[in-house]
Design a protein around this motif. Sequence first.
Motif, short mmCIF file in Angstrom:
data_model
loop_
_atom_site.label_atom_id
_atom_site.label_comp_id
_atom_site.label_asym_id
_atom_site.label_seq_id
_atom_site.Cartn_x
_atom_site.Cartn_y
_atom_site.Cartn_z
N ALA A 184 36.64 42.53 65.03
CA ALA A 184 35.91 43.80 64.85
C ALA A 184 36.53 44.90 65.70
O ALA A 184 36.66 46.05 65.25
N GLU A 185 36.91 44.56 66.93
CA GLU A 185 37.52 45.55 67.82
C GLU A 185 38.90 45.98 67.32
O GLU A 185 39.37 47.08 67.64
N LYS A 227 32.14 33.12 67.64
CA LYS A 227 31.46 34.34 68.07
C LYS A 227 32.43 35.29 68.76
O LYS A 227 32.45 36.51 68.47
N LYS A 228 33.26 34.77 69.64
CA LYS A 228 34.26 35.59 70.32
C LYS A 228 35.30 36.09 69.34
O LYS A 228 35.76 37.25 69.43
N LEU A 269 25.04 36.95 66.56
CA LEU A 269 26.08 37.93 66.87
C LEU A 269 25.48 39.27 67.26
O LEU A 269 24.47 39.71 66.70
N GLU A 270 26.12 39.93 68.23
CA GLU A 270 25.71 41.28 68.59
C GLU A 270 26.07 42.25 67.48
O GLU A 270 27.06 42.07 66.76
N HIS A 321 27.56 45.17 65.44
CA HIS A 321 28.82 45.92 65.50
C HIS A 321 29.03 46.51 64.10
O HIS A 321 28.77 45.83 63.10
N TYR A 342 35.02 36.80 66.11
CA TYR A 342 34.55 37.89 65.26
C TYR A 342 34.51 39.21 66.04
O TYR A 342 34.80 40.28 65.48
N SER A 343 34.18 39.13 67.33
CA SER A 343 34.19 40.35 68.15
C SER A 343 35.61 40.88 68.31
O SER A 343 35.85 42.09 68.25
N ILE A 392 30.88 44.24 61.68
CA ILE A 392 30.39 42.88 61.44
C ILE A 392 29.11 42.92 60.61
O ILE A 392 28.16 43.61 60.96
#
Length: 310
Positions: A168-169, A161-162, A184-185, A187, A164-165, A190
């Motif tokens: 994405a960033e 999870k971390k 997942l949040e 984005h 993929y963030s 994503i």
Amino acid sequence: MELYNILHKKTSVQVWAPPGAVPNAEIASKVPVRRIYPRLFRFPKNGTVVLAGSGPWWIGKWIKFWKPKRVILICQLPNIRQTLKRINELEKVYGLERYLEIVYAARWIRDAVGRPGRVLISPIDIERFRPCAASLQRNKDDFTVGRMSRDIYYKHHPDDKKLYSLLAELGIKVRIMGGECLGLEKHPNIEVIREGEEAPEEFLKSLDVFFYRTDTRFWVEPHGRVVTEALASGLPVVCGNQGGFTEWVVPDQNGYITSGNPEVVDAIKKLRTESSAYKRLAKGARTTAEDAFSIARIDEMVWYLARGKV
């Protein structure tokens, strides 16, 4: 299904389901599945019997009427204690020691079980997963990393999870098929789609890199068929360092084996920015699959299963 499709062209094959089991709808639509009914005297009676997996499949009293020529147990689960229990049942409880041959989904399972046997590849159709014409002409501004699996928590690493963030960033797109369990949040880079929403070969064509690892506290991937499908699709693979898929990934030839998020990010950034490295690993990925699933290798497997030892 792939195993049936290969074998039935060479010999007579029947797929059986245990009593009470409801055959998977997709499999039943493509493969003739018969359910075992002991009271109707409907069960395997002779020839070569292949037991797919060392899980809690049911044999039962009908085995007294079973006259097999060979019994092949495919060990493809990471629960070694359960596998050893099944082997003991077949040999000591059911008296099949002189008929039993053991094959494994990966070398690490064979080493853990400690019994001799062949490593049997899980066959894939490499033509189905042939790379698209533009697979080596990737745009680093639209670079996409993805993975597919069953939508189950242990199929995903707790650090995914971390990760993929982070990707994405960095402006890297992430596509996950079978990852709704991650929560997942949202984005813009994503995308999470339902398990099985796209055909595997089509999903893989949308990626530049395939990423795979699991939560090894609960599930050490025995083989990792999705990894061989990704390699056949000409995708460099970035993976974790535990699981049968590590037997397919050769560092700096067709992918990278990593031990944590920083190494994963570094490997993906390199593939994104270094065109020559990407092309070399992409070609190496396809070559790995072509060598592993060549006509000669498949024929060797068919001969072993359908005819006898080689």
